[in-house]
Structures are given as C-alpha cells and as structure tokens.
Scaffold this motif. Structure first.
Motif, PDB file in Angstrom:
ATOM      1  N   TRP A  13       0.589 -16.027 -32.342  1.00  0.00           N
ATOM      2  CA  TRP A  13      -0.748 -16.504 -32.687  1.00  0.00           C
ATOM      3  C   TRP A  13      -0.645 -17.690 -33.642  1.00  0.00           C
ATOM      4  O   TRP A  13       0.308 -17.796 -34.425  1.00  0.00           O
ATOM      5  N   LYS A  14      -1.652 -18.556 -33.565  1.00  0.00           N
ATOM      6  CA  LYS A  14      -1.709 -19.715 -34.457  1.00  0.00           C
ATOM      7  C   LYS A  14      -3.081 -19.778 -35.115  1.00  0.00           C
ATOM      8  O   LYS A  14      -4.105 -19.617 -34.457  1.00  0.00           O
ATOM      9  N   VAL A  15      -3.070 -20.017 -36.422  1.00  0.00           N
ATOM     10  CA  VAL A  15      -4.301 -20.203 -37.191  1.00  0.00           C
ATOM     11  C   VAL A  15      -4.294 -21.639 -37.709  1.00  0.00           C
ATOM     12  O   VAL A  15      -3.325 -22.077 -38.333  1.00  0.00           O
ATOM     13  N   THR A  16      -5.378 -22.359 -37.446  1.00  0.00           N
ATOM     14  CA  THR A  16      -5.476 -23.761 -37.854  1.00  0.00           C
ATOM     15  C   THR A  16      -6.634 -23.963 -38.808  1.00  0.00           C
ATOM     16  O   THR A  16      -7.741 -23.475 -38.570  1.00  0.00           O
ATOM     17  N   LYS A  65      -1.035 -10.707 -33.979  1.00  0.00           N
ATOM     18  CA  LYS A  65      -2.353 -11.187 -34.389  1.00  0.00           C
ATOM     19  C   LYS A  65      -2.504 -11.075 -35.903  1.00  0.00           C
ATOM     20  O   LYS A  65      -2.283 -10.006 -36.483  1.00  0.00           O
ATOM     21  N   PRO A  66      -2.880 -12.170 -36.577  1.00  0.00           N
ATOM     22  CA  PRO A  66      -2.989 -12.120 -38.038  1.00  0.00           C
ATOM     23  C   PRO A  66      -4.153 -11.251 -38.490  1.00  0.00           C
ATOM     24  O   PRO A  66      -5.219 -11.237 -37.856  1.00  0.00           O
ATOM     25  N   SER A  67      -3.951 -10.540 -39.565  1.00  0.00           N
ATOM     26  CA  SER A  67      -5.012  -9.701 -40.120  1.00  0.00           C
ATOM     27  C   SER A  67      -6.024 -10.559 -40.859  1.00  0.00           C
ATOM     28  O   SER A  67      -5.764 -11.722 -41.204  1.00  0.00           O
ATOM     29  N   ALA A  68      -7.175  -9.984 -41.129  1.00  0.00           N
ATOM     30  CA  ALA A  68      -8.208 -10.688 -41.900  1.00  0.00           C
ATOM     31  C   ALA A  68      -7.692 -11.039 -43.287  1.00  0.00           C
ATOM     32  O   ALA A  68      -7.995 -12.107 -43.828  1.00  0.00           O
ATOM     33  N   ALA A  69      -6.893 -10.141 -43.858  1.00  0.00           N
ATOM     34  CA  ALA A  69      -6.346 -10.403 -45.192  1.00  0.00           C
ATOM     35  C   ALA A  69      -5.378 -11.580 -45.170  1.00  0.00           C
ATOM     36  O   ALA A  69      -5.347 -12.401 -46.097  1.00  0.00           O
ATOM     37  N   ALA A  70      -4.583 -11.684 -44.102  1.00  0.00           N
ATOM     38  CA  ALA A  70      -3.638 -12.799 -43.993  1.00  0.00           C
ATOM     39  C   ALA A  70      -4.371 -14.119 -43.840  1.00  0.00           C
ATOM     40  O   ALA A  70      -3.984 -15.139 -44.434  1.00  0.00           O
ATOM     41  N   LYS A  85     -14.517 -22.139 -40.935  1.00  0.00           N
ATOM     42  CA  LYS A  85     -14.050 -21.063 -40.080  1.00  0.00           C
ATOM     43  C   LYS A  85     -12.750 -21.489 -39.410  1.00  0.00           C
ATOM     44  O   LYS A  85     -12.709 -22.517 -38.720  1.00  0.00           O
ATOM     45  N   PRO A  86     -11.667 -20.739 -39.596  1.00  0.00           N
ATOM     46  CA  PRO A  86     -10.390 -21.149 -39.012  1.00  0.00           C
ATOM     47  C   PRO A  86     -10.383 -21.000 -37.493  1.00  0.00           C
ATOM     48  O   PRO A  86     -11.090 -20.148 -36.937  1.00  0.00           O
ATOM     49  N   ALA A  87      -9.599 -21.839 -36.838  1.00  0.00           N
ATOM     50  CA  ALA A  87      -9.382 -21.705 -35.400  1.00  0.00           C
ATOM     51  C   ALA A  87      -8.201 -20.765 -35.189  1.00  0.00           C
ATOM     52  O   ALA A  87      -7.103 -21.026 -35.686  1.00  0.00           O
ATOM     53  N   ILE A  88      -8.451 -19.660 -34.507  1.00  0.00           N
ATOM     54  CA  ILE A  88      -7.410 -18.654 -34.273  1.00  0.00           C
ATOM     55  C   ILE A  88      -7.195 -18.540 -32.775  1.00  0.00           C
ATOM     56  O   ILE A  88      -8.141 -18.290 -32.025  1.00  0.00           O
ATOM     57  N   GLU A  89      -5.956 -18.728 -32.339  1.00  0.00           N
ATOM     58  CA  GLU A  89      -5.676 -18.678 -30.909  1.00  0.00           C
ATOM     59  C   GLU A  89      -4.360 -17.968 -30.632  1.00  0.00           C
ATOM     60  O   GLU A  89      -3.422 -18.007 -31.434  1.00  0.00           O
ATOM     61  N   GLN A  90      -4.335 -17.297 -29.489  1.00  0.00           N
ATOM     62  CA  GLN A  90      -3.109 -16.664 -29.022  1.00  0.00           C
ATOM     63  C   GLN A  90      -2.336 -17.695 -28.211  1.00  0.00           C
ATOM     64  O   GLN A  90      -2.895 -18.356 -27.332  1.00  0.00           O
TER      65      GLN A  90
END
Length: 333
Positions: A13-16, A65-70, A85-90
């Motif tokens: 997963w990637k969070v941007t 998948k990253p947790s809300a805390a992460a 709001k971060p972009a979260i994608e698999q």
C-alpha cells in the motif's frame, strides 16, 4: 539491516500526502517516528510540480494496509498537510521495496561508496559496491547501515584486525561484504531470518565479486533466527560480530550473541534509536561487554562494544595438542 521484506502479493500500500520542500528535506532518510513498528514504512519525497519548486509530496510505502494510527502519525511529519485527506492506494503485485528504493542516491560512508543503480557512476578512490533496489533492505541509504560502514572503516584505519566475522541480520549482505573488503583473509558468515534476504545477499555477492564458501576470504550464507544455526555456532568464537537490527531483538539476543564472541572480541550494534541506547547497552554490559565507541548519525547511534577478558578461574583455557585434560594448579598432580 533487515528492516522489512517483500510484501505478500496484493498487500503493498502507498499513502501520499502533499508537503513543502522544507518538510521534505527535513524527512530525508528519517523514519525514526516509525522505528517501533514491526514493519516500518519506507518514506520517499519528490517534487510534485515542475512549475512550483515548493510543492512536494510524501509517499509512504507500507507492507499491508496502513492503520488509521499509522496514517495519523504520518501526517504529523508534514504539518502543512494536517487538514488534507491522504491518498491511500493498494499497489499492484510488484516488489514494494524495489519500487520504493528505485532512484535512491548513492551513499559514501568512510571508504565505501554504495550505488543503488548500475548506471550510477563509481566514485574514484573509494571501494565501490553495488546494492541494487531489491526485495530486502540494507542498501546503505539508511543511517544505521551507513553508520556501520563508517564504524568498520574507522576500525580498520586504526589498525584493528579480525579473522572470524559474523553478520547477524544481514539484509542485503552489504556489511559482510564491507568486512571482507577490510579484512580479506577473514572467515565470514552472514545470516538472516528471511530466506529471501539470503537469496538477495547471494546475488549481491556475485555482483560485487564476493566469493561464497567457508574458506578464508569467503562468505557463508545461512537462514537463521538470530544465531540459532549450527553453522553459526560451529564457527564460533568470533572476534567480530555485527548486528544491525532493531533494539528489541538486539536486547533479546544479547546472551546468545555475546556467547559467540571471544574474550577481547568486538560487537558492532546498530538499528536502535538514541532513546533505546541505554537499554541496549545495559543488556550487553550484563553479558560482560563494555562500550568502546559510539557514533551517532541523526537519531541512530552505532555502538562498538568489546568483551571483557575473564580472569582467574572464570577464564576459559584451550587444551594444548599434547594435553591430557588436566589443569595444573587446580588439583591435578
């Protein structure tokens, strides 16, 4: 340092998040905020717009998948995105470490110059090592690996000599390669709990001209949890042991690692944060080690420890070839 391994298919997963240039530069190489996680993310920053030099972005690669805390913790690293709001994608079924490490700059530590891409130029006057982006960590970019390289180089420059070396938690094999370059007649063994990392280390050994085997100047590779392997135990005692892992495993492994080191031998430890150094040192002092040198890179210290020689009745004695198993002065006639 075997910080992480390839994620299972479909689990990357990637969070941007957007960030400023100043925030991106402050984050360069820094994952201290995630150091206590079992699988810390890989952080990458890049320019988001060619027309605005202050518009950058932070990409965080997670195994699973990253947790809300992460995600919340990630946002604290870039305050300008606190309301974004971060972009979260698999990600597709690709090697996430390879993706995240592509394009990393070469690193120079001591005499060593570590390249991430074969197309990167070599550095004249340095020992050039190629550790390409792969499924295992330890390419030299992180402060812990670079700190170990610099420490080993400094040890060689002041005249230290070693003949039997172990690298526990080798990752890509880089630190074992460096040790063999510094002490080319030594016997060396490297281990990792992850069989993928051992495969990667073998490939990297071939790419860097490191001979695999059990003889002098050669590197043996084994898959092992800590030091729990017959080959590691059988080659002991070591006069140099390297462990670039995390603080928790370092503390847990202290008794077994110290038992593998000969009197007067050296242990180089890394992978711990400044705030964890006292606990790690206490665990190793309890096993007869003393701190000989400490070198910090940012929040990440590298520790060089020396095993105190035991004296009197506690000192181990090796039998001579013609000995009968008697110890003169202790009741034998």
């Amino acid at each position: 340092m075997n910080d992480a391994v390839a994620a299972p298919a479909g689990q990357s997963w990637k969070v941007t998040l957007p960030c400023t240039r100043a925030e991106a530069e402050a984050l360069d190489g820094d994952i201290a905020a995630f150091a206590l996680m079992d699988r810390p993310p890989v952080l990458m920053t890049s320019e988001a717009s060619p027309d605005d030099e202050d518009q950058w972005q932070l990409d965080a690669y997670f195994e699973g998948k990253p947790s809300a805390a992460a995600v919340k913790l990630l946002k604290t690293l870039v305050p300008s995105a606190s309301r974004t709001k971060p972009a979260i994608e698999q990600l597709p079924d690709e090697e996430w470490v390879t993706i995240s490490q592509q394009g990393l700059e070469a690193v120079t530590a001591g005499r060593f110059h570590v390249r991430n891409l074969a197309s990167d130029p070599e550095a004249p006057g340095h020992v050039n090592l190629l550790i390409e982006a792969s499924r295992a960590f330890g390419t030299g970019q992180h402060e812990t690996t670079a700190g170990c390289l610099a420490m080993l180089d400094r040890m060689r420059r002041v005249g230290m000599r070693y003949r039997n070396v172990a690298d526990i938690g080798t990752g890509t094999g880089l630190l074992a390669f460096a040790a063999l370059n510094l002490w080319p007649r030594a016997h060396a063994i490297a281990s990792d709990i992850d069989p993928v990392a051992v495969e990667i280390s073998a490939d990297n050994a071939h790419a860097n001209g490191v001979m695999l085997g059990s003889g002098a100047g050669q590197l043996a590779l084994v898959t092992a949890a800590g030091a729990d392997h017959a080959a590691i135990i059988g080659r002991a005692p070591y006069d140099l042991l390297i462990a670039n892992i995390l603080a928790g495993p370092l503390i847990e492994l202290a008794p077994s690692l110290c038992a593998l080191v000969e009197d007067g031998g050296t242990i180089v430890l890394a992978g711990l944060l400044n705030g964890q150094a006292d606990a790690v040192l206490a665990a190793y002092r309890a096993q007869g080690m003393r701190l000989a040198e400490r070198s910090d890179r940012g929040d990440w210290p590298t520790l060089r420890l020396r095993k105190r020689p035991r004296i009197g009745w506690k000192r181990p004695q090796r039998l001579r070839a013609n000995a009968r198993g008697e110890a003169p002065g202790f009741g034998s006639i």
